[in-house]
Every structure is written in structure tokens, then in C-alpha cells.
Design a protein around this motif. Sequence first.
Motif, PDB file in Angstrom:
ATOM      1  N   ARG A   1      -8.289  19.659  58.412  1.00 32.27           N
ATOM      2  CA  ARG A   1      -7.287  20.704  58.598  1.00 32.27           C
ATOM      3  C   ARG A   1      -6.375  20.808  57.377  1.00 32.27           C
ATOM      4  O   ARG A   1      -6.106  19.814  56.706  1.00 32.27           O
ATOM      5  CB  ARG A   1      -6.445  20.410  59.840  1.00 32.27           C
ATOM      6  CG  ARG A   1      -7.232  20.443  61.149  1.00 32.27           C
ATOM      7  CD  ARG A   1      -6.371  19.990  62.307  1.00 32.27           C
ATOM      8  NE  ARG A   1      -5.902  18.612  62.107  1.00 32.27           N
ATOM      9  CZ  ARG A   1      -4.950  18.032  62.813  1.00 32.27           C
ATOM     10  NH1 ARG A   1      -4.341  18.711  63.775  1.00 32.27           N
ATOM     11  NH2 ARG A   1      -4.598  16.784  62.574  1.00 32.27           N
ATOM     12  N   PRO A   2      -5.892  22.029  57.061  1.00 32.01           N
ATOM     13  CA  PRO A   2      -4.995  22.182  55.907  1.00 32.01           C
ATOM     14  C   PRO A   2      -3.749  21.320  56.073  1.00 32.01           C
ATOM     15  O   PRO A   2      -3.288  21.086  57.197  1.00 32.01           O
ATOM     16  CB  PRO A   2      -4.640  23.675  55.926  1.00 32.01           C
ATOM     17  CG  PRO A   2      -5.739  24.320  56.698  1.00 32.01           C
ATOM     18  CD  PRO A   2      -6.179  23.317  57.724  1.00 32.01           C
ATOM     19  N   PRO A   3      -3.188  20.841  54.961  1.00 30.62           N
ATOM     20  CA  PRO A   3      -1.988  19.998  55.069  1.00 30.62           C
ATOM     21  C   PRO A   3      -0.787  20.814  55.509  1.00 30.62           C
ATOM     22  O   PRO A   3      -0.604  21.954  55.055  1.00 30.62           O
ATOM     23  CB  PRO A   3      -1.796  19.484  53.630  1.00 30.62           C
ATOM     24  CG  PRO A   3      -2.416  20.547  52.775  1.00 30.62           C
ATOM     25  CD  PRO A   3      -3.580  21.066  53.565  1.00 30.62           C
ATOM     26  N   PRO A   4       0.043  20.275  56.398  1.00 25.51           N
ATOM     27  CA  PRO A   4       1.242  21.020  56.822  1.00 25.51           C
ATOM     28  C   PRO A   4       2.286  21.126  55.723  1.00 25.51           C
ATOM     29  O   PRO A   4       3.075  22.070  55.690  1.00 25.51           O
ATOM     30  CB  PRO A   4       1.761  20.208  58.011  1.00 25.51           C
ATOM     31  CG  PRO A   4       1.234  18.827  57.785  1.00 25.51           C
ATOM     32  CD  PRO A   4      -0.089  18.993  57.108  1.00 25.51           C
ATOM     33  N   ARG A   5       2.313  20.148  54.810  1.00 27.24           N
ATOM     34  CA  ARG A   5       3.240  20.155  53.687  1.00 27.24           C
ATOM     35  C   ARG A   5       2.522  19.633  52.449  1.00 27.24           C
ATOM     36  O   ARG A   5       1.545  18.892  52.562  1.00 27.24           O
ATOM     37  CB  ARG A   5       4.472  19.283  53.977  1.00 27.24           C
ATOM     38  CG  ARG A   5       5.320  19.755  55.142  1.00 27.24           C
ATOM     39  CD  ARG A   5       6.503  18.811  55.360  1.00 27.24           C
ATOM     40  NE  ARG A   5       7.442  18.873  54.260  1.00 27.24           N
ATOM     41  CZ  ARG A   5       8.439  19.762  54.189  1.00 27.24           C
ATOM     42  NH1 ARG A   5       8.580  20.669  55.135  1.00 27.24           N
ATOM     43  NH2 ARG A   5       9.270  19.750  53.174  1.00 27.24           N
ATOM     44  N   LEU A   6       3.007  20.041  51.308  1.00 28.50           N
ATOM     45  CA  LEU A   6       2.430  19.557  50.059  1.00 28.50           C
ATOM     46  C   LEU A   6       3.130  18.276  49.627  1.00 28.50           C
ATOM     47  O   LEU A   6       4.301  18.068  49.913  1.00 28.50           O
ATOM     48  CB  LEU A   6       2.577  20.622  48.970  1.00 28.50           C
ATOM     49  CG  LEU A   6       1.827  21.927  49.235  1.00 28.50           C
ATOM     50  CD1 LEU A   6       2.069  22.910  48.098  1.00 28.50           C
ATOM     51  CD2 LEU A   6       0.339  21.689  49.417  1.00 28.50           C
ATOM     52  N   PRO A   7       2.426  17.398  48.912  1.00 30.29           N
ATOM     53  CA  PRO A   7       3.016  16.130  48.488  1.00 30.29           C
ATOM     54  C   PRO A   7       4.035  16.349  47.368  1.00 30.29           C
ATOM     55  O   PRO A   7       4.018  17.378  46.685  1.00 30.29           O
ATOM     56  CB  PRO A   7       1.815  15.331  47.989  1.00 30.29           C
ATOM     57  CG  PRO A   7       0.848  16.374  47.530  1.00 30.29           C
ATOM     58  CD  PRO A   7       1.017  17.527  48.481  1.00 30.29           C
ATOM     59  N   PRO A   8       4.928  15.375  47.156  1.00 28.32           N
ATOM     60  CA  PRO A   8       5.874  15.478  46.034  1.00 28.32           C
ATOM     61  C   PRO A   8       5.108  15.648  44.718  1.00 28.32           C
ATOM     62  O   PRO A   8       4.094  14.996  44.484  1.00 28.32           O
ATOM     63  CB  PRO A   8       6.625  14.145  46.076  1.00 28.32           C
ATOM     64  CG  PRO A   8       6.474  13.672  47.483  1.00 28.32           C
ATOM     65  CD  PRO A   8       5.123  14.140  47.936  1.00 28.32           C
ATOM     66  N   ALA A   9       5.609  16.536  43.867  1.00 23.30           N
ATOM     67  CA  ALA A   9       4.891  16.865  42.633  1.00 23.30           C
ATOM     68  C   ALA A   9       5.867  17.224  41.525  1.00 23.30           C
ATOM     69  O   ALA A   9       6.996  17.629  41.774  1.00 23.30           O
ATOM     70  CB  ALA A   9       3.939  18.029  42.891  1.00 23.30           C
ATOM     71  N   ARG A  10       5.399  17.065  40.300  1.00 21.96           N
ATOM     72  CA  ARG A  10       6.182  17.522  39.153  1.00 21.96           C
ATOM     73  C   ARG A  10       6.056  19.032  39.000  1.00 21.96           C
ATOM     74  O   ARG A  10       7.000  19.698  38.583  1.00 21.96           O
ATOM     75  CB  ARG A  10       5.708  16.804  37.891  1.00 21.96           C
ATOM     76  CG  ARG A  10       5.998  15.317  37.893  1.00 21.96           C
ATOM     77  CD  ARG A  10       5.253  14.571  36.820  1.00 21.96           C
ATOM     78  NE  ARG A  10       3.806  14.629  36.990  1.00 21.96           N
ATOM     79  CZ  ARG A  10       2.936  13.841  36.363  1.00 21.96           C
ATOM     80  NH1 ARG A  10       3.385  12.928  35.522  1.00 21.96           N
ATOM     81  NH2 ARG A  10       1.646  13.955  36.562  1.00 21.96           N
ATOM     82  N   THR A  11       4.876  19.562  39.324  1.00 20.34           N
ATOM     83  CA  THR A  11       4.646  21.010  39.239  1.00 20.34           C
ATOM     84  C   THR A  11       3.856  21.458  40.459  1.00 20.34           C
ATOM     85  O   THR A  11       2.864  20.819  40.814  1.00 20.34           O
ATOM     86  CB  THR A  11       3.846  21.380  37.976  1.00 20.34           C
ATOM     87  OG1 THR A  11       4.458  20.801  36.824  1.00 20.34           O
ATOM     88  CG2 THR A  11       3.780  22.889  37.807  1.00 20.34           C
ATOM     89  N   THR A  12       4.295  22.528  41.081  1.00 23.11           N
ATOM     90  CA  THR A  12       3.555  23.126  42.189  1.00 23.11           C
ATOM     91  C   THR A  12       3.574  24.638  42.039  1.00 23.11           C
ATOM     92  O   THR A  12       4.641  25.255  41.979  1.00 23.11           O
ATOM     93  CB  THR A  12       4.151  22.748  43.549  1.00 23.11           C
ATOM     94  OG1 THR A  12       4.035  21.339  43.744  1.00 23.11           O
ATOM     95  CG2 THR A  12       3.423  23.456  44.679  1.00 23.11           C
ATOM     96  N   LEU A  13       2.400  25.214  41.932  1.00 20.56           N
ATOM     97  CA  LEU A  13       2.235  26.654  41.998  1.00 20.56           C
ATOM     98  C   LEU A  13       1.327  26.964  43.182  1.00 20.56           C
ATOM     99  O   LEU A  13       0.669  26.070  43.730  1.00 20.56           O
ATOM    100  CB  LEU A  13       1.607  27.198  40.714  1.00 20.56           C
ATOM    101  CG  LEU A  13       2.418  27.061  39.422  1.00 20.56           C
ATOM    102  CD1 LEU A  13       1.595  27.535  38.231  1.00 20.56           C
ATOM    103  CD2 LEU A  13       3.713  27.846  39.519  1.00 20.56           C
ATOM    104  N   LEU A  14       1.290  28.216  43.585  1.00 23.89           N
ATOM    105  CA  LEU A  14       0.367  28.663  44.625  1.00 23.89           C
ATOM    106  C   LEU A  14      -0.562  29.714  44.030  1.00 23.89           C
ATOM    107  O   LEU A  14      -0.129  30.592  43.286  1.00 23.89           O
ATOM    108  CB  LEU A  14       1.125  29.262  45.815  1.00 23.89           C
ATOM    109  CG  LEU A  14       2.072  28.329  46.569  1.00 23.89           C
ATOM    110  CD1 LEU A  14       2.778  29.096  47.680  1.00 23.89           C
ATOM    111  CD2 LEU A  14       1.332  27.126  47.135  1.00 23.89           C
ATOM    112  N   GLN A  15      -1.838  29.588  44.343  1.00 22.18           N
ATOM    113  CA  GLN A  15      -2.776  30.667  44.061  1.00 22.18           C
ATOM    114  C   GLN A  15      -2.907  31.469  45.351  1.00 22.18           C
ATOM    115  O   GLN A  15      -3.429  30.963  46.346  1.00 22.18           O
ATOM    116  CB  GLN A  15      -4.144  30.133  43.632  1.00 22.18           C
ATOM    117  CG  GLN A  15      -5.129  31.250  43.341  1.00 22.18           C
ATOM    118  CD  GLN A  15      -6.491  30.760  42.902  1.00 22.18           C
ATOM    119  OE1 GLN A  15      -7.484  31.463  43.041  1.00 22.18           O
ATOM    120  NE2 GLN A  15      -6.569  29.545  42.365  1.00 22.18           N
ATOM    121  N   HIS A  16      -2.402  32.673  45.343  1.00 21.88           N
ATOM    122  CA  HIS A  16      -2.434  33.484  46.572  1.00 21.88           C
ATOM    123  C   HIS A  16      -3.096  34.820  46.269  1.00 21.88           C
ATOM    124  O   HIS A  16      -2.975  35.357  45.165  1.00 21.88           O
ATOM    125  CB  HIS A  16      -1.017  33.670  47.135  1.00 21.88           C
ATOM    126  CG  HIS A  16      -0.001  34.154  46.150  1.00 21.88           C
ATOM    127  ND1 HIS A  16       0.348  35.477  46.029  1.00 21.88           N
ATOM    128  CD2 HIS A  16       0.733  33.482  45.223  1.00 21.88           C
ATOM    129  CE1 HIS A  16       1.263  35.612  45.080  1.00 21.88           C
ATOM    130  NE2 HIS A  16       1.515  34.409  44.570  1.00 21.88           N
TER     131      HIS A  16
END
Length: 415
Positions: free
Chosen positions: A154-169
Amino acid sequence: MPADFDVVIVGAGAAGLSLAYHLSAPGRATPLSVALVDAPPGPLRAPPRTWCFWEPPGGDYDSCLAASWRQLRVRAADESCTVSRLGQLRYKMLRSDAFEALVEQRLSRTAALCRIEADVSAVRDVPSDGGEVLTQDAHGESVLVRGRLVFDSRPPPRLPPARTTLLQHFTGWFVRTERPLFDPATADLMDFRTPQPAHGLSFGYVLPLDPHTALVEYTEFSAAPLNADGYRRALYNYTGEIMKLGQLHVTAQEHGVIPMTDGHFSYRQGRSVFRIGTAGGATRPSTGYTFAAVHRQSRAIAAQLRAGRPLRMPLPYGRRARAMDAVMLRALDAGRVEGADFFSRLFRGVPAERLLRFMDGSSRPHEDLLIGLRTPVVPMLRTVVELPFRTRRERPATLASPSPISPTETEESTP
């Protein structure tokens, strides 16, 4: 009474179906009982979607492909084109409903393999041994499904801590045109003639099925998804003003949000419960591609279990690939590289098969070096120096996003 299996797979997306497919392969192997647990038809089940990947002809899923292409085209913002012949590779398009039917055929041939339609409320380790999945069937009855091993896709409910996070939508329309406007031999991987956002990048993506029919998508790499009107305007502009398709019929649509992050996804939920797919780190941070890594990981897991060996969870990507992705993401997010120009130059200057191996995480060190020399070296080196000092932060939002325009609203359109 609880149901007991050797393996329980939660979710029938790309990762869950792929693992079920490989575990149910014919031939001599340790017999395994396998349960695939997925939501019944309704709002909790994912709609049909498209997965794309590259590999040589003759792959496991060739019998149910929607299409494949020998050539990829990248269009730069200045209208110049790079057309790459793929040599021994093919760019392949697989629809989820066709893949699901293929897996169902395999599951139906063996009594020890079954599919359970139920809503999953919890997945957890059992203190004694194995894992268990708490579900509720269509009648509202609680059902406990136990497995020696449990794989949660199943998709993660939250993203892990990161230095960089973008979304491809993205949002895509399956369109049919009155005139024959598409080249069925060539897929447009990135078309940067789209208006670029202030932060990130955007591009069109065109997968022709025949001269009149194609999947046309508008895609962004940015911090947050658009709303429904934003995707509608972007697709009308791309299909009408840029591609000049004229009168068209929209027969179906798809929408997605894919994390592009240097956060560390943990593949373990316990001693006997494992995450696979995006939740287990199978999405390539620099590109958003997931299916090839899922296929690779599923095949390796199944080979171990069918041979009766203890499971050693295969990692989707090595350290070198993850480090290079972290640099690329940070440079893009910081504005040190201009995304449309960055990718256009890469496809113009690097042989297609080498670049696809890099995007797949299977390139060799000398190939990575040659590709790195084709990138803006000074901005990349500055990013390498900076990265160790950046703090990893949690992203407060989930991957959920508003549902875009429905197909019936765009059944006929003349942009």
C-alpha cells in the motif's frame, strides 16, 4: 477462524501483482500458499492506471502489453528534437487491468493461491511468529489473515524525513483524433514546450497507440499538485495550442502523484512484515519510475522463497544511485539547474541505452561518470558539498491530491 498462508500480499497495485505473478510461476519449486488481499470494487480500490518501463523484447508481460516503442523523442523548449532508437530495448506500456487479468489466470490454476477481497485496517507482526492482516469483508465481518511472511504494497501515508522532496504529479487523457496525427513507432518521453512553472519543471508525455489514439499527459515536478482546473487548463493548452490536435474525443483519464525524495524508506515493518513498491523505496527519486525496480525486486524475492531459502530483502537501488539522485534533486529544487534544459541536454548528449540504464539504476560506475560529465559540473559539485549539512525534515502532507476532471466532462473537446 484465521486463514494461514506462507505469504500474504497486501494490495494489488504494481508491486503486489508483480510479486503474486512471480510467486505463482510454474515449475519445480518449494510449494507456497499465497494470499493476495485487495479492496473490493468501490472507492477504496485504485482505478485503472498505466505503468511504463523498458526492457528487451520477450519480457514476462509482453503478452498483455498495450503498446511498445522502438524510439523515444525528447522535445526541447526551443522546438528542437532528439529522437533516440533504443537498440535492444523497447519502451513498454502495461495497463493495470490487463496485468491483473494475467495474474488472476495464474492464481486460478493453483488451489494454494487465492485472492481475498476485503478492506485492510491493519498490518502487524505477530509476537510469536509471522504477521497478520486485519480485514473486513463485504458483509462487514472481520477476517484475520495470517502469513509466515507479509508484504505490504500500500502507498505510504506519509513521506520519510528528507533533505529534498518534490512530487511528480500528472493527469493524462486517452484521446482519439479525427485526423491521423500520431506516430505509433515513437513515444514522446518529455516535451518541454509546455509553460514552465516558477519552481520545478513541466513537460508533455505522449504514448501513441495508433495514428488516431494516444495517451497524452501533462506532468510537473514541483512541491505540490495542481487542482482540477489547473490540470484541465494545462491539458487544453498542450493538446490544443502546442500539439494542435484539433477536434478530439477524451475516452478515459488517469491521474497520479509520485514522490521524488532522498528520504530513506524503510522496507521493514517488523521481523516478518515488509514494505514493497513505493513504500519500500522502489520509486527512483530522480525520475519517478517504479515498475522496473518492482519487477526486479519481486522476481528476486520469489526466487528465494520458491527455493526454500531464508529471505534477504533485495534493495531496489544501490547507494551510488541514491547518492546521485539526491544531488540531482537538490540542484533542481535549489534552482541551480534548469530542469527542461538539464534533461534535454542529457538525452542529446548521452546514448539512449546508457541513459535508460542509469534511469533504471543498473548503470556501471564508468557510465555514471560519463553521464555526470554531461551535467552542469559546477552547480552539481556545489550541491555535493552542501548536501551533508542539510537537515532532513518531515513532509507534513500525504500523497493524496484532489481528483481531476472526470472523463464525462471532457468527452468531446475542441481546444
